[in-house]
Design a protein around this motif. Structure first.
Motif, PDB file in Angstrom:
ATOM      1  N   SER A   1      41.594  41.781  27.339  1.00  0.00           N
ATOM      2  CA  SER A   1      42.319  42.946  26.905  1.00  0.00           C
ATOM      3  C   SER A   1      42.375  43.731  28.123  1.00  0.00           C
ATOM      4  CB  SER A   1      42.006  43.710  25.654  1.00  0.00           C
ATOM      5  OG  SER A   1      42.251  43.124  24.615  1.00  0.00           O
ATOM      6  N   ARG A   2      41.238  43.639  28.767  1.00  0.00           N
ATOM      7  CA  ARG A   2      41.142  44.607  30.110  1.00  0.00           C
ATOM      8  C   ARG A   2      41.861  43.666  31.032  1.00  0.00           C
ATOM      9  NH1 ARG A   2      41.753  48.945  32.742  1.00  0.00           N
ATOM     10  NH2 ARG A   2      40.667  49.508  34.450  1.00  0.00           N
ATOM     11  N   VAL A   3      41.897  42.755  31.315  1.00  0.00           N
ATOM     12  CA  VAL A   3      42.518  41.871  32.304  1.00  0.00           C
ATOM     13  C   VAL A   3      44.143  41.896  32.073  1.00  0.00           C
ATOM     14  CG1 VAL A   3      43.033  39.501  33.014  1.00  0.00           C
ATOM     15  CG2 VAL A   3      40.920  40.195  32.648  1.00  0.00           C
ATOM     16  N   GLU A   4      44.628  42.226  31.137  1.00  0.00           N
ATOM     17  CA  GLU A   4      45.925  42.113  30.635  1.00  0.00           C
ATOM     18  C   GLU A   4      46.577  43.349  31.235  1.00  0.00           C
ATOM     19  OE1 GLU A   4      46.249  41.413  26.462  1.00  0.00           O
ATOM     20  OE2 GLU A   4      47.120  39.360  26.774  1.00  0.00           O
ATOM     21  N   GLN A   5      45.741  44.682  31.203  1.00  0.00           N
ATOM     22  CA  GLN A   5      46.201  45.714  31.722  1.00  0.00           C
ATOM     23  C   GLN A   5      45.957  45.824  33.085  1.00  0.00           C
ATOM     24  OE1 GLN A   5      43.527  48.694  29.743  1.00  0.00           O
ATOM     25  NE2 GLN A   5      44.147  48.200  27.726  1.00  0.00           N
ATOM     26  N   LEU A   6      45.151  45.032  33.613  1.00  0.00           N
ATOM     27  CA  LEU A   6      44.820  45.162  35.356  1.00  0.00           C
ATOM     28  C   LEU A   6      45.908  44.271  35.987  1.00  0.00           C
ATOM     29  CD1 LEU A   6      40.977  44.759  35.198  1.00  0.00           C
ATOM     30  CD2 LEU A   6      42.049  46.577  36.008  1.00  0.00           C
ATOM     31  N   ILE A   7      46.373  43.510  34.979  1.00  0.00           N
ATOM     32  CA  ILE A   7      47.695  42.428  35.760  1.00  0.00           C
ATOM     33  C   ILE A   7      48.501  43.256  36.398  1.00  0.00           C
ATOM     34  CG2 ILE A   7      49.408  40.802  35.517  1.00  0.00           C
ATOM     35  CD1 ILE A   7      47.546  39.386  33.617  1.00  0.00           C
ATOM     36  N   ASP A   8      48.985  44.674  35.753  1.00  0.00           N
ATOM     37  CA  ASP A   8      49.991  45.377  36.413  1.00  0.00           C
ATOM     38  C   ASP A   8      49.584  46.433  37.521  1.00  0.00           C
ATOM     39  OD1 ASP A   8      51.954  44.487  34.589  1.00  0.00           O
ATOM     40  OD2 ASP A   8      51.015  45.690  32.909  1.00  0.00           O
ATOM     41  N   THR A   9      48.399  46.412  37.725  1.00  0.00           N
ATOM     42  CA  THR A   9      47.496  47.427  38.360  1.00  0.00           C
ATOM     43  C   THR A   9      46.687  46.882  39.829  1.00  0.00           C
ATOM     44  OG1 THR A   9      46.013  48.103  37.192  1.00  0.00           O
ATOM     45  CG2 THR A   9      48.032  49.170  36.651  1.00  0.00           C
ATOM     46  N   ASN A  10      45.895  46.113  39.457  1.00  0.00           N
ATOM     47  CA  ASN A  10      44.934  45.537  40.315  1.00  0.00           C
ATOM     48  C   ASN A  10      44.663  44.249  40.264  1.00  0.00           C
ATOM     49  OD1 ASN A  10      42.707  45.187  41.883  1.00  0.00           O
ATOM     50  ND2 ASN A  10      41.885  47.098  41.637  1.00  0.00           N
ATOM     51  N   LEU A  11      45.377  43.068  40.580  1.00  0.00           N
ATOM     52  CA  LEU A  11      45.244  41.847  40.317  1.00  0.00           C
ATOM     53  C   LEU A  11      43.947  41.364  41.116  1.00  0.00           C
ATOM     54  CD1 LEU A  11      48.542  39.842  41.073  1.00  0.00           C
ATOM     55  CD2 LEU A  11      47.113  40.173  39.000  1.00  0.00           C
TER      56      LEU A  11
ATOM     57  N   HIS B   1      32.223  38.767  24.489  1.00  0.00           N
ATOM     58  CA  HIS B   1      32.692  39.981  24.894  1.00  0.00           C
ATOM     59  C   HIS B   1      34.458  39.391  25.587  1.00  0.00           C
ATOM     60  CE1 HIS B   1      28.483  42.046  26.087  1.00  0.00           C
ATOM     61  NE2 HIS B   1      28.841  42.097  24.640  1.00  0.00           N
ATOM     62  N   PHE B   2      34.539  38.393  25.575  1.00  0.00           N
ATOM     63  CA  PHE B   2      35.586  37.828  26.101  1.00  0.00           C
ATOM     64  C   PHE B   2      36.947  38.252  25.714  1.00  0.00           C
ATOM     65  CE2 PHE B   2      39.421  35.023  26.004  1.00  0.00           C
ATOM     66  CZ  PHE B   2      39.680  34.607  27.306  1.00  0.00           C
ATOM     67  N   ASN B   3      37.096  38.501  24.530  1.00  0.00           N
ATOM     68  CA  ASN B   3      38.457  39.164  23.793  1.00  0.00           C
ATOM     69  C   ASN B   3      38.635  40.705  24.499  1.00  0.00           C
ATOM     70  OD1 ASN B   3      38.928  37.108  22.280  1.00  0.00           O
ATOM     71  ND2 ASN B   3      37.928  37.892  20.561  1.00  0.00           N
TER      72      ASN B   3
ATOM     73  N   LYS C   1      46.466  31.291  29.652  1.00  0.00           N
ATOM     74  CA  LYS C   1      47.837  32.032  29.762  1.00  0.00           C
ATOM     75  C   LYS C   1      47.505  33.059  30.924  1.00  0.00           C
ATOM     76  CE  LYS C   1      50.194  35.938  28.604  1.00  0.00           C
ATOM     77  NZ  LYS C   1      49.719  37.348  28.706  1.00  0.00           N
ATOM     78  N   LEU C   2      46.443  33.889  30.853  1.00  0.00           N
ATOM     79  CA  LEU C   2      46.282  35.013  31.768  1.00  0.00           C
ATOM     80  C   LEU C   2      46.014  34.450  33.261  1.00  0.00           C
ATOM     81  CD1 LEU C   2      43.648  36.892  29.938  1.00  0.00           C
ATOM     82  CD2 LEU C   2      46.003  37.665  30.018  1.00  0.00           C
TER      83      LEU C   2
END
Length: 657
Positions: A61-71, A55-57, A98-99
């Motif tokens: 992808s979800r983490v990349e989106q959350l970086i902009d809204t909810n760290l 489930h990592f990938n 990287k993330l």
């Protein structure tokens, strides 16, 4: 105050972010809480691998989106994979580091971000071919270095990341690399080079549909133009950046752009407008995870506006500064900490708390002294602090010390004007409004003449009475400082002659002028055209060990040799410092490399009269346009300069082309 927000965004610090390097009681408690939360987060996975690495990938992808809204949620979602990192594929490990590094940098925890990026780059060594993740890790580590004040290390990481992006033909990351380098160049007062590379990035961004990229390049161009005192253009770029970031849904970046707009208002004494924008940022930040450094800048800017507005309110300014203070413990960014103590010193002075003013001055000066290389803005800050110290000593009735320090301030200002490197600003001026710049220069000279006349008159009057001597001198010096403050930030654009006074060869301005003409002819006639960029190896050591007079002798001898060895159609000139340029019309790349090698060998064989100087070597970068190609002189010079850096990196005393 700084208008730089950077390409990487920073969001509010989290309790479970990193362990600080400095151990205070509050930070020790923070570390204990950090460890406890990480343990709690990992308890479900300590005994059985309940996290499925398949489930990592999806989670990444979800983490990349959350970086902009909810760290907070982004870090929580990513950290659960920490015990399983070694079981991920190499590419997944790179993505993980990287993330994680990006999150730390967004939090303002630059040391931890740098360390995490290093881990990812070590993993990258196992790759059989380059990956764009290497570029991303280098850019993140570079930004961490930059924020910690390590500009040379940041420059190297940005260049390496750009090289990888270029090898992969990734336009977006090429543009980001140019943006990062453009920021480094203006932070190093190299405005010409900054303008060139940021315009290159702008042209690339315009060819894409990437709104975030367009916002980033507009933001950096706005900052550059603010350094050049082009306030209207600066404001236009900030507003465009804000529009692009909003369109991209990048709320933190949009707040950064609003912050830059507010500072622009502050810098131009539009304090009511600045305060209105700052209040807008505070209101909008409630809808997202607040950025501690943005909020520091907001409250610090509010403090400055209330202090400097027509009806100055130092009490309110101090209250806003104390609101800002709650955010500086959450950042390692050197410039933020320095600026806090500078602002605090000025506000405390207005509050007549003179002992505390001196304490704040001491702290700011100590932090600036830690910097290995100071920008012109930092040098101006030091002079400003010295002047504030003198004013404080005067209020404490320490008149002799105040007088001596005020006198030294004026001498420092004069010395800075004499030594200030205006070559880059002069070249940028050729791209901007030259007629207006010349008129401004004349106005500054007229004002300086008036000021000198006033000082002379005061000096004559002072000789009549000893008591009047001290008071009049202080009054004249106070007037001088007010004049300097009035002119602060308006760099004097000196019209350089065509010949370098030390070496007798053509100078930078003449090189550019003659080069543009000869290159235009080469393009018209379809001739080849080449450029050599030459730099004396270890020249600083020559100056440090033998003195600047001997260093000047080295520059003169190399200039003489260069003129002798070049053809009549070639142009040999001093580009600045220990750098020389040779313009070679009707010369291919292969021919230029032969000429460069011949010049390199000849310089290495010079016999020097100084017994302690056995040999001087140079590194040379070569760039060329083919006969049928069109060319741009600044692009050729930039390419030659990049190849010069390659020669340096390969060990110096060599030619790269």
């Amino acid at each position: 105050m700084t208008e730089r927000s950077g390409c990487k965004l920073r969001v509010i610090w989290l309790w479970f972010s990193v362990i600080f390097s400095n151990f205070t009681p509050s930070r020790l408690l923070t570390q204990l809480l950090t460890g406890l939360i990480v343990i709690v987060l990992n308890l479900p996975f300590a005994f059985a691998k309940q996290v499925n690495i398949e489930h990592f990938n999806t989670d990444a992808s979800r983490v990349e989106q959350l970086i902009d809204t909810n760290l907070t949620l982004a870090l929580k979602r990513l950290i659960v994979y920490q015990p399983l990192v070694s079981e991920l594929s190499i590419k997944q490990q790179l993505l993980y580091y990287k993330l994680l590094a990006e999150i730390y940098v967004e939090q303002g925890q630059y040391t931890q971000g740098k360390t995490t990026a290093n881990q990812g780059l070590n993993i990258a060594k196992q790759l059989a071919s380059p990956s764009i993740k290497i570029t991303e890790l280098l850019y993140i580590r570079g930004f961490a270095f930059e924020s910690l004040g390590h500009i040379p290390d940041a420059r190297e990481d940005y260049k390496k990341g750009l090289e990888v992006a270029e090898s992969l033909h990734n336009k977006v990351f090429i543009a980001y690399g140019l943006i990062n380098l453009g920021a480094i160049y203006y932070l190093s007062d190299d405005y010409e080079r900054s303008l060139v590379v940021l315009n290159d990035a702008f042209n690339i961004a315009e060819q894409t549909s990437d709104e975030e990229l367009k916002g980033s390049v507009n933001s950096e161009l706005g900052i550059l133009y603010s350094y050049l005192q082009q306030d209207k253009q600066s404001m236009a770029y900030y507003q465009q950046a804000y529009a692009h970031f909003k369109k991209a849904g990048k709320l933190h970046a949009a707040l950064n752009s609003l912050h830059n707009i507010a500072i622009n208002h502050n810098s131009n004494e539009r304090y009511a407008q600045a305060i209105a924008v700052f209040k807008t940022i505070i209101a909008e930040s409630k809808n997202t995870s607040s950025d501690s450094e943005i909020l520091y800048g907001v409250y610090s800017g509010m403090a400055w506006a209330h202090l400097e507005q027509e009806e100055s309110n130092p009490e309110a300014a101090y209250q806003y500064l104390m609101q800002a203070k709650q955010f500086i413990d959450f950042t390692e960014q050197h410039s933020v900490l320095v600026q806090f103590y500078i602002n605090q010193a000025f506000i405390l002075f207005e509050l007549k708390q003179y002992d505390k003013t001196l304490v704040s001055i001491d702290k700011a000066e100590a932090m600036l002294a830690e910097q290995s290389q100071l920008s012109s803005l930092q040098k101006h800050s030091i002079i400003s602090l010295h002047n504030l110290r003198a004013n404080t000593l005067f209020e404490q009735q320490q008149f002799e010390q105040a007088y001596q320090l005020k006198t030294q301030v004026l001498l420092d200002i004069a010395a800075m004007d004499d030594k200030e490197d205006t070559r880059s600003v002069e070249q940028v001026r050729l791209h901007l409004e030259s007629e207006q710049a010349d008129a401004r220069n004349k106005a500054l000279q007229d004002q300086n003449l008036l000021h000198e006349a006033a000082l002379t008159q005061a000096k004559i009057a002072n000789e009549e009475e000893n008591i009047y001597l001290l008071l009049s001198a202080l009054a004249a010096l106070a007037f001088a400082w007010l004049l300097v403050k009035l002119l602060q930030g308006k760099k004097k654009l000196k019209i350089a002659s065509s010949v370098d006074p030390l070496t007798g060869v053509v100078n930078r301005r003449s090189l550019i002028h003659q080069g543009n003409k000869s290159l235009a002819l080469a393009c018209q006639k379809e001739f080849a055209y080449s450029v050599l960029m030459i730099d004396i190896d270890h020249f600083k050591q020559i100056n440090d060990n033998l003195g600047h007079r001997q260093g000047d002798s080295v520059l003169v001898e190399i200039s003489k040799l260069g003129q002798i060895m070049m053809r009549k159609t070639d142009i040999f000139g001093r580009y600045g410092g220990e750098e020389f340029i040779v313009l070679l019309p009707k010369t291919s790349l292969a021919q230029a490399k032969i000429i460069a090698e011949r010049l390199r060998v000849a310089i290495a064989e010079i016999t020097w009269p100084m017994t302690s100087l056995e040999k001087v070597t140079v590194s040379i970068g070569v760039a060329s346009k083919q006969a049928h190609e069109k060319g741009d002189l600044l692009s050729l010079i930039n390419t030659a300069d990049e190849r010069l850096y390659q020669a340096k990196a390969q060990g110096r005393d060599r030619v790269c082309g």
